[in-house]
Design a protein around this motif. Structure first.
Motif, short mmCIF file in Angstrom:
data_model
loop_
_atom_site.label_atom_id
_atom_site.label_comp_id
_atom_site.label_asym_id
_atom_site.label_seq_id
_atom_site.Cartn_x
_atom_site.Cartn_y
_atom_site.Cartn_z
N VAL A 229 0.85 -1.18 0.00
CA VAL A 229 0.00 0.00 0.00
C VAL A 229 0.90 1.24 0.00
N VAL A 230 0.59 2.21 -0.88
CA VAL A 230 1.35 3.46 -0.93
C VAL A 230 0.35 4.61 -0.83
N PRO A 231 0.80 5.78 -0.35
CA PRO A 231 -0.12 6.93 -0.27
C PRO A 231 -0.57 7.37 -1.66
N LYS A 232 -1.72 8.05 -1.69
CA LYS A 232 -2.21 8.66 -2.91
C LYS A 232 -2.07 10.17 -2.80
N ASN B 285 -1.49 -4.78 8.46
CA ASN B 285 -1.99 -6.02 9.05
C ASN B 285 -0.98 -7.10 8.71
N GLU B 286 -1.37 -8.34 8.85
CA GLU B 286 -0.41 -9.42 8.64
C GLU B 286 0.08 -9.54 7.20
N SER B 287 -0.67 -8.98 6.26
CA SER B 287 -0.30 -9.20 4.86
C SER B 287 -0.04 -7.94 4.06
N LYS B 288 -0.27 -6.74 4.63
CA LYS B 288 -0.12 -5.52 3.86
C LYS B 288 0.99 -4.65 4.44
N LEU B 289 1.87 -4.22 3.54
CA LEU B 289 2.99 -3.36 3.91
C LEU B 289 2.71 -1.96 3.39
N TYR B 290 2.77 -0.98 4.29
CA TYR B 290 2.53 0.42 3.91
C TYR B 290 3.89 1.09 3.73
#
Length: 1007
Positions: free
Chosen positions: A360-363, A474-479
């Motif tokens: 996940v990256v910022p918009k 969460n356990e699966s998403k990297l920001y």
């Protein structure tokens, strides 16, 4: 508020305190007063200040002019009450401040500094002033000042000159306390109290930091309490939510953050608001107003994070609504910040087109410029993320692989460098930092040489990929955020290197050499190694990509701060040394007590080691002065520019120690301290990368290099093992050997220089496995011990043409001492003589045992077949070996270079399966006889020689195998690679380097 009133007796402190409490009771419903100290600890014995309580408001009847207590008692009393000032503040005063009370103290610690005798303290003034730094400071200190005559009329207890002196000393002391003022009492009690009340209100007003335009709602508290502000916490925000902007990696930072987050919000804000302000509140108010107007919502709350200082410094606003983050805003001014914000905008637009599963990256919401400030608005994740460990994991690998696979491109090296404008960059460095310009030029040269055939792989880069710029949602998403240094065409491994480099430098505190070594070994990392392999980049090309990365962050640092840090310069210098750039060599200091060309034993070892060390390193050698003539004669033809000698000797009055063999060790030990003086002088001038002790090859005496700053390598070192007692000729020799072994054990156990060398050495090189298991070397373990033979040969000559001969020449070469086993060779030949009448034995060497050996064979019929030859130079020894058929060498020593020379000459070797010869000789090269009792061992030597005499083909086969074995393992020319690998393990910038001094760019001195 915590207010302190000071002044001499009669100045009206008690009266002013009573009136002040009465006047401010609307502002402060509760008040608390104390006299002198907080009073947490009970009084010691009878009070010094009259017979009343310390917290009494009454003055003393007769202030003392000398202390009742002296010496240790007075000091103990001072420390006791000093602790009361510190601990009492936090236990009794600070909680009352949090509850909004007014605390008024009289005298406080200022009076202790001015008049310590009053309290029974007879200690020095410097101690009183030094201890003052630990005393918590009041919010306001007021000196009640009046004319000495007026004070004297109120309380005629002190002479006029004493009152005047106290006023002067108190006024001087107040300069050391912040928030202090002087109030004249001539105008009466009402004017005095009004003035103090006004100052209290002013102080409270400053502490509120209220923005008038916001009706007192836009308040910010700075974090942390000490040092530069990192976060401005809105009082309308929760401390826990605001501190999401602060992602510390250190234990101390995490602890402070945790403590503030577990306190009630109002308590944490009270603590933080107690800090002196920096005058940025009005600026924050303007930013907050712009953010609310842009996002069209009045109920938003903004806390701000302060970026790193420099031309690129920015504020990051965390915008929240009802405790939920809705946006992040990056704010700054100047062309550099504008370029960064535009780069982040463009980078996020580029990455938005990629398929990043689980990333996940910022918009980007908006980019605007208002009043000379630039604002970049970014989206925030729906739920707050968790901080990540500094240790790379599979989430990092997933992100890096996704980036490289979808954005990979291949460019020529020259085209890539031209596109980045490296020529202009180097020209700028040349104007502002010429040495850095040279280093970057050499780095570009090395990269071009390595990558000119393969080209360079580039792709989209985050630019600042570090654990504090990522969170786990969460356990699966990297920001992944903070894309301000992103680049569409950066070397493909930059993000991977940055992920490891930044934690190594900023959190783990690794030195430059250790950080570079860690990056060089990433291909073996179980997490990041597969990422490197998926790029298709060969492991031998990694140093070139690493050089490009180091140059990039050097450039970034230079543009931000106007200069590059010594840390990154050291990294680049160390990397250029490892890439073998011809202008970048290590500077090595070598200690070689014995060092002489064309010699065997210790002098030959020292000479050959320094030759191999100097192949790739600038080498300074400290050796004895009596080696000078031979060294200079050997140096002239070769003109080795990398090798320099420094000659050191003791005064002539101590030369008697080296006249005999038993005194040479004592002379060597004393020589160490003369060499230390020369070595320290050289080190201050040259700043060596590391030092290396070569000779003596001695494992029970230390080296002076252990006393020099910087890392050093000790060895090769070795010990002659204890001789088999059953093979010694008599009891006298057995006693000498026992005494020798005992002295060595005592040296290893109690000699100070040995233990200093042992613990200071970065690597300890021992000559065999047996020595690595002795006390105390076995404690070092494999991380510090390296096993490497100390000896070698120059070359393996062509196969000697040994003509067929009816006689068998058996050769023994060595000093005629018990350790060499010449007595065993004679006894074995005595058994052999009757079986093989054509066999002859030549004993080549000299020594104290020669007379005894000659007497040993007197009267035997085979006496004439034994030939004693005095010691010969190396070329003559080679001639004897080319004419011999069998090399008989039953030595019990730890080394035995002559064995290698014999094998290099094609001679089969008969030796004991013991010590150095037993280690170097394999079953294919010769025959090793087990050590048993005297009769059995001598018979075994005789049988081994008989077997070789009877089988000429076996002689030739073993001779050829011996030559091959020497060629593969014992040539001096192979030691250069050994030395290079050894030096690569040692970090020249390690923390053991106690005196780095000006070593910022030592690796660039050669240029």
């Amino acid at each position: 508020m915590f207010v302190v009133l000071v002044g001499p007796d009669g100045s009206g402190k008690s009266t002013v305190a009573d009136a002040l409490i009465a006047q401010l009771q609307d502002r402060f419903p509760e008040a608390w007063r104390f006299h002198w100290r907080p009073g947490l600890l009970p009084k010691l014995g009878r009070p010094i200040i009259g017979a009343r309580s310390e917290n009494s408001n009454q003055g003393m009847s007769s202030p003392p002019h000398s202390s009742k207590y002296t010496g240790i008692i007075s000091l103990a009393r001072f420390v006791y009450y000093w602790i009361d000032f510190i601990v009492g503040y936090w236990v009794k005063i600070f909680p009352r401040k949090l509850r909004g009370q007014l605390i008024i103290g009289e005298r406080y610690y200022m009076d202790v500094v001015v008049h310590p005798e009053r309290y029974g303290f007879d200690v020095s003034r410097w101690l009183l002033r030094s201890a003052r730094a630990w005393i918590p400071s009041p919010d306001l200190v007021v000196l009640l000042k009046a004319e000495p005559q007026v004070v004297y009329m109120r309380k005629p207890e002190l002479p006029l000159h004493c009152i005047a002196q106290q006023l002067s000393l108190l006024e001087e002391e107040l300069r050391n306390w912040p928030h202090s003022c002087v109030v004249e009492t001539d105008g009466g009690i009402h004017s005095v109290v009004s003035e103090i009340a006004r100052r209290i209100e002013v102080g409270r007003g400053k502490d509120r930091s209220v923005a008038p335009s916001d009706g007192g709602k836009a308040l910010w508290a700075p974090f942390p309490l000490y040092g530069p502000v990192k976060v401005w916490i809105s009082v309308q925000d929760s401390v826990k939510n605001a501190l999401r902007l602060y992602q510390p990696s250190s234990r101390r930072g995490r602890l402070v953050k945790w403590i503030l987050c577990i306190f009630p919000n109002w308590v944490s804000l009270c603590i933080l608001k107690s800090r002196t302000r920096e005058g940025r509140i009005s600026e924050l108010v303007r930013y907050h107003s712009v953010i609310r107007d842009t996002l069209s919502e009045r109920q938003l709350v903004t806390s701000f994070s302060v970026g790193a200082a420099g031309k690129h410094q920015k504020l990051t606003g965390q915008v929240s609504r009802a405790g939920i983050n809705v946006a992040y805003v990056k704010i700054g001014d100047g062309p550099q910040v504008k370029a960064l914000l535009e780069g982040e905008r463009d980078g996020l637009e580029n990455v938005s087109n990629l398929e990043l599963d689980g990333i996940v990256v910022p918009k980007v919401r908006q980019f605007s410029a208002i009043g000379g400030r630039y604002f970049l608005y970014l989206s925030a994740p729906a739920l707050p993320g968790k901080p990540r460990s500094i240790i790379p994991d599979n989430n990092d690998a997933r992100f890096l692989v996704a980036m490289l696979e979808q954005t990979r491109q291949e460019l020529s090296v020259r085209g890539y460098l031209r596109g980045l404008g490296y020529e202009a960059l180097i020209a700028r460095f040349r104007d502002e930092d010429p040495r850095l310009a040279v280093a970057v030029t050499h780095a570009v040269e090395s990269v071009t040489n390595v990558l000119q055939q393969a080209g360079i792989v580039v792709g989209l880069s985050h630019g600042d990929y570090a654990p504090w710029n990522t969170q786990m949602l969460n356990e699966s998403k990297l920001y992944v955020y903070d894309w301000e240094y992103s680049s569409p065409r950066a070397p493909i491994l930059n993000d991977l290197f940055h992920r490891v480099m930044m934690p190594s430098r900023l959190v783990q505190g690794l030195s430059p050499g250790a950080a570079i070594d860690k990056l060089m070994r990433l291909a073996a990392c179980p997490v990041l190694g597969p990422v490197i392999r998926r790029t298709g980049i060969a492991e031998n090309l990694l140093p070139a990509y690493l050089a490009l990365y180091v140059v990039e962050i050097l450039t970034r640092e230079f543009e931000s701060h106007g200069q590059a840090s010594s840390y990154l310069k050291d990294c680049l210098g160390d990397l250029l040394i490892r890439m073998r750039h011809p202008s970048h060599r290590r500077r090595i200091l070598v200690a070689a007590y014995a060092c002489e060309p064309n010699q065997g034993s210790e002098p030959g070892v020292g000479w050959h080691w320094v030759q191999e060390i100097s192949r790739e390193n600038e080498t300074w050698v400290i050796t004895r002065s009596n080696n000078k003539s031979a060294i200079e004669a050997a140096q002239r033809p070769t003109s080795n520019a990398n090798l320099r000698f420094e000659y050191v000797d003791l005064p002539r009055c101590l030369a008697f120690w080296k006249r005999k063999q038993r005194g040479i060790r004592t002379y060597y030990y004393l020589w160490q301290f003369a060499a230390l003086v020369r070595g320290y002088s050289l080190h201050r001038r040259m700043r060596f990368h590391l030092s290396h002790h070569v000779t003596f090859v001695n494992a029970w005496m230390g080296t002076f290099l252990g006393l020099l700053p910087g890392p050093f390598i000790w060895g090769p070192i070795g010990n002659t093992p204890r001789f088999p007692q059953q093979l010694l000729p008599d009891m006298k020799v057995r006693c000498k050997d026992f005494l020798r072994v005992t002295i060595q054990l005592l040296g290893r156990s109690f000699e100070p220089l040995y233990w200093i060398s042992l613990f200071r050495a970065s690597q300890v090189v021992v000559i065999n496995h047996e020595l690595s298991r002795t006390f105390p070397l076995r404690w070092l373990g494999q991380y510090k011990l390296q096993i490497q033979s100390a000896i070698g040969v120059d070359r393996v000559d062509k196969w000697p043409d040994r003509l067929p001969s009816p006689q068998t020449e058996i050769l023994f070469v060595g000093r005629l001492v018990t350790m060499k086993g010449a007595h065993l060779a004679l006894d074995a030949f005595g058994l052999l003589a009757s079986k093989h009448p054509n066999a002859k034995l030549t004993l080549l060497g000299s020594g104290p045992e020669e007379l005894r050996l000659r007497r040993r064979i007197e009267g035997y019929s085979w006496q004439e077949r034994v030939k004693f030859v005095t010691w010969q130079p190396l070329h003559a020894v080679s001639r004897f070996m080319s004419e011999a058929h069998i090399f008989l060498f039953p030595s019990m020593e730890a080394a035995g270079m002559v064995v290698l020379e014999a094998m290099a000459s094609g001679l089969p070797v008969v030796c004991l399966d013991y010590g150095g010869p037993g280690t170097m000789v394999t079953d294919a090269c010769g025959i090793k006889v087990p050590v048993q009792d005297w009769t059995t061992t001598v018979a075994g030597l005789c049988d081994a020689v008989s077997r070789l005499i009877a089988d000429p083909d076996l002689q030739k086969k073993m001779g050829m195998c011996g030559r091959k074995h020497v060629e593969e393992h014992y040539l001096w020319s192979r030691k250069a690679a050994v030395v290079s690998a050894l030096y690569d393990r040692v970090d020249p910038w390690s923390e053991d380097s106690a005196s780095r001094g000006d070593m910022c760019m030592t690796s660039l001195h050669a240029t």
